[in-house]
Design a protein around this motif. Structure first.
Motif, PDB file in Angstrom:
ATOM      1  N   LEU A 199       0.933  -1.743  -0.256  1.00  0.00           N
ATOM      2  CA  LEU A 199       0.244   0.078  -0.154  1.00  0.00           C
ATOM      3  C   LEU A 199       0.800   1.270   0.053  1.00  0.00           C
ATOM      4  O   LEU A 199       0.090   2.183  -0.638  1.00  0.00           O
ATOM      5  N   VAL A 200       1.936   1.265   1.272  1.00  0.00           N
ATOM      6  CA  VAL A 200       2.746   2.356   0.504  1.00  0.00           C
ATOM      7  C   VAL A 200       3.280   2.059  -0.582  1.00  0.00           C
ATOM      8  O   VAL A 200       3.813   3.189  -1.024  1.00  0.00           O
ATOM      9  N   THR A 201       3.784   1.465  -1.129  1.00  0.00           N
ATOM     10  CA  THR A 201       4.651   1.520  -2.835  1.00  0.00           C
ATOM     11  C   THR A 201       3.531   2.501  -3.725  1.00  0.00           C
ATOM     12  O   THR A 201       3.957   3.066  -4.232  1.00  0.00           O
ATOM     13  N   ARG A 202       2.130   1.671  -3.299  1.00  0.00           N
ATOM     14  CA  ARG A 202       1.332   1.987  -4.503  1.00  0.00           C
ATOM     15  C   ARG A 202       0.683   3.905  -4.374  1.00  0.00           C
ATOM     16  O   ARG A 202       0.789   4.313  -5.191  1.00  0.00           O
ATOM     17  N   ILE A 203       0.995   3.963  -2.695  1.00  0.00           N
ATOM     18  CA  ILE A 203       0.966   5.587  -2.699  1.00  0.00           C
ATOM     19  C   ILE A 203       2.320   6.425  -2.959  1.00  0.00           C
ATOM     20  O   ILE A 203       1.926   7.713  -4.415  1.00  0.00           O
ATOM     21  N   LEU A 204       3.461   5.501  -2.799  1.00  0.00           N
ATOM     22  CA  LEU A 204       4.454   6.458  -3.647  1.00  0.00           C
ATOM     23  C   LEU A 204       4.176   6.548  -5.090  1.00  0.00           C
ATOM     24  O   LEU A 204       4.852   7.674  -5.636  1.00  0.00           O
ATOM     25  N   THR A 205       4.124   5.936  -5.806  1.00  0.00           N
ATOM     26  CA  THR A 205       3.738   5.657  -6.751  1.00  0.00           C
ATOM     27  C   THR A 205       3.152   6.440  -7.364  1.00  0.00           C
ATOM     28  O   THR A 205       3.389   6.844  -8.597  1.00  0.00           O
ATOM     29  N   HIS A 206       1.792   6.202  -7.263  1.00  0.00           N
ATOM     30  CA  HIS A 206       1.126   7.348  -7.649  1.00  0.00           C
ATOM     31  C   HIS A 206       1.510   9.059  -7.647  1.00  0.00           C
ATOM     32  O   HIS A 206       1.005   9.911  -8.186  1.00  0.00           O
ATOM     33  N   MET A 207       2.492   9.381  -5.709  1.00  0.00           N
ATOM     34  CA  MET A 207       2.716  10.562  -5.419  1.00  0.00           C
ATOM     35  C   MET A 207       3.801  10.804  -6.672  1.00  0.00           C
ATOM     36  O   MET A 207       4.012  12.226  -6.534  1.00  0.00           O
ATOM     37  N   GLY A 208       4.220  10.258  -7.406  1.00  0.00           N
ATOM     38  CA  GLY A 208       5.570  10.044  -8.289  1.00  0.00           C
ATOM     39  C   GLY A 208       6.916  10.523  -7.344  1.00  0.00           C
ATOM     40  O   GLY A 208       7.386  10.997  -7.635  1.00  0.00           O
TER      41      GLY A 208
END
Length: 652
Positions: free
Chosen positions: A642-651
């Protein structure tokens, strides 16, 4: 005498009986057995040379990271001897799954102690009690060999077996001992290999002058003698950090490599070593011959072809019943007794079928003749355009057909002429496959040879596709019950957005071999843990799970949103989507409540600052889902995902 015990089911008598060898599983006893002798160099250099990242394709850092628990975290390097031992142990574990009937032997050379049939110096054949030197791998062999590093120096020892001033030639002795181990078995039914693992490119480096030349000559002659007996010799050279392995010094002559073959050898060796280290629990079936078929072309002309299995489903191994006392496989036997006298019947009873209150007796030969609907030949019927062959005509996995000149000289020439004509005219052949138990009409589709810079990729031949009977094709179900249905049609914009999304998620260079069956992986992992008394279950990676991180990439998310917008429009709300009754489902109401709650909580966090300061990992899973629900991202997975997905979405 009462024959009631001999009555059999009509379906059993007149059924298909034995499975068609081209359709069912293939018995392992029909496959070619392989015998391998691992020759491991045990000289002091194999223990002192450590691996570094400069070794290139033979880098062992990945090996160290996945090594057994006895390697401490502070140990970042592994000796070449450790790599050889654990690579062989990994290969043995996989061999039990892939080809448990193959036989292996493990032989060390350049050792202090000696143990071999010829009583040769510097050669030690490793085995365990209740097992021959060359035999099938057992759980005890794997367990003891995997821990041999702890007792090697005490029980076996390392020493240079080729020293100046002596005539001992440990490499010569090792090849001689390996040849002796491979003496059993016919080369017609058995593949015999010697796999040599060493990091010394000049085994005679300490010898000078005529003595060295004589040792090299006799060793090369010993290797040549083994090859003439049908034994292939392979080598896995390990480069030391301070010295690149030079094949041209000696081993190129031993293997007969020169020119381009010698230049390509190192890359192939790197792949082979990685394959040994990164074994998967898969049932690997070789593309072996299923059976030989007489292909009748007409007008008295027939040729001989061999059929090969290419793709077949993989199933767990067959269950073997063991004796509760000896733990040895048991063999089941069936006997018939007379119900009147209780005496053992020496002859096989006759079988019968009740018809109109009468018992019609059948002999075994009569039943076999009744079940034989046709002879086992392949008869050509004609040709049709390739456009008439549809995808749904492929009833089951196809079989590859290749010519053979072993018994009918000239079969290959006729087959090639037929193949080229079919390719030129874009036709496929329709033939009758007269299998004794399951006859079928088949389509023979020609395939031209496919080559690349590295060699042949696909051979020329024909694919035998089993055509369905009319009963095998289901009628098309009606999708609309209206008398005048109007089928919906996608617009150009919808087709374009769908194509863009599919291209984003398309797997490049896809192959079925990239994905292993997780059920079988876990099945064999459990068996391995039980057989080797392992405390922990080996990790099993499930490659069939969705790539959540990949689907969360901004470009894929954008393509998906564009597709949904083109199909459903701007005002479409998935949570408010109603059923045909016009009432919102309970699941939709629940999703709407979750989304509303997430929207309220979302504003209480400064997500950008949390991402920059690395404090996202301090939030709970429920708090992370606030962001994911508002941004319409997947909410499944562990906290790290989940953390990785959020960071990826925020660039970030």
């Amino acid at each position: 005498m009462d024959w009631s015990d001999s009555e059999v089911d009509p379906d059993e008598i007149f059924g298909d009986g034995d499975e068609d060898p081209e359709n069912g599983p293939y018995p392992e006893r029909d496959a070619t057995k392989e015998m391998v002798v691992y020759l491991v160099d045990a000289s002091p250099r194999m223990f002192s040379a450590t691996c570094s990242s400069e070794v290139g394709s033979l880098d062992t850092q990945d090996y160290v990271s996945t090594k057994h628990s006895k390697m401490t975290e502070n140990q970042k390097d592994a000796t070449h001897f450790e790599i050889a031992v654990h690579s062989i142990a990994s290969a043995l574990k996989t061999q039990i799954i892939n080809r448990s009937y193959d036989e292996v032997a493990i032989c060390f050379f350049n050792t202090r102690e000696k143990k071999n049939l010829q009583d040769l110096n510097g050669v030690y054949v490793f085995t365990v009690p209740d097992r021959e030197d060359l035999d099938r791998p057992t759980a005890r062999l794997i367990k003891e060999f995997d821990c041999i590093e702890d007792s090697f120096s005490k029980n076996i020892g390392s020493a240079y077996g080729i020293l100046s001033g002596t005539r001992d030639n440990s490499l010569y002795n090792a090849l001689w001992a390996a040849q002796g181990l491979l003496r059993k078995g016919s080369i017609k039914t058995t593949d015999k290999r010697i796999l040599l693992i060493t990091n010394e490119d000049d085994p005679f480096g300490n010898i000078k002058g005529v003595t060295k030349m004589d040792m090299m000559r006799t060793t090369l002659q010993r290797a040549k003698d083994a090859q003439e007996l049908g034994i292939s010799i392979e080598i896995l050279p390990l480069s030391r950090p301070d010295n690149e392995f030079n094949m041209s010094t000696f081993y190129a002559d031993l293997l007969g490599l020169e020119g381009k073959d010698l230049a390509d050898f190192k890359a192939l060796v790197g792949e082979r070593l990685e394959d040994m280290k990164n074994q998967l629990r898969k049932r690997m079936f070789r593309k072996r011959k299923v059976r030989r078929i007489n292909f009748i072309l007409g007008n008295g002309i027939s040729i001989e072809v061999d059929s090969y299995a290419l793709v077949r489903p993989t199933n767990p191994g067959a269950i073997t019943w063991l004796d509760s006392v000896t733990n040895l496989p048991v063999k089941s036997e069936r006997s018939f007794f007379c119900s009147d006298t209780g005496s053992l019947l020496q002859e096989s009873p006759q079988l019968f079928q009740t018809y109109k209150n009468q018992n019609i007796l059948f002999s075994v030969d009569e039943i076999s003749e009744i079940k034989r609907t046709s002879v086992g030949h392949l008869r050509l019927l004609g040709f049709k355009p390739l456009s008439l062959l549809k995808d749904y005509h492929n009833l089951r996995p196809s079989t590859f057909v290749f010519p053979s000149d072993e018994e009918m000289i000239g079969s290959t020439s006729i087959f090639i002429a037929l193949l080229r004509s079919m390719l030129r005219l874009k036709r496929f052949a329709v033939a009758f496959n007269g299998s004794s138990s399951n006859p079928h009409l088949v389509a023979l589709v020609a395939q031209d040879e496919i080559v690349s810079a590295s060699g042949q990729v696909e051979p020329a031949g024909m694919h035998m596709i089993y055509l369905p009977y009319s009963d095998d094709i289901r009628p098309i179900e009606e999708l609309h019950t209206d008398k005048n249905p109007v089928a919906p049609r996608a617009t150009d914009d919808q087709i374009k957005s769908a194509s863009s999304f599919v291209k984003r998620v398309e797997l490049k260079e896809f192959s079925v071999g990239q994905f292993s069956n997780p059920g079988l992986q876990r099945h064999y992992a459990v068996l391995q843990a039980l057989a080797l008394d392992e405390d922990e279950m080996p990790d099993v990676k499930d490659d069939t799970l969705p790539d959540e991180e990949g689907f969360a990439r901004p470009k894929i998310v954008t393509a998906l949103e564009e597709f949904k917008l083109s199909v459903y429009g701007e005002n479409y709300n998935e949570e408010n989507d109603t059923m045909d009754t016009g009432k919102t489902s309970e699941a939709s109401r629940k999703r709407k409540l979750i989304a509303d709650h997430a929207s309220k909580e979302y504003a209480n966090y400064n997500w950008s600052d949390l991402a920059d300061s690395g404090q996202l990992k301090d939030l709970t899973v429920a708090e992370l889902k606030y962001y994911l629900n508002v941004e319409k991202l997947p909410v499944t997975g562990k906290k790290e995902a989940l953390v990785t997905r959020i960071l990826t979405h925020m660039g970030k």
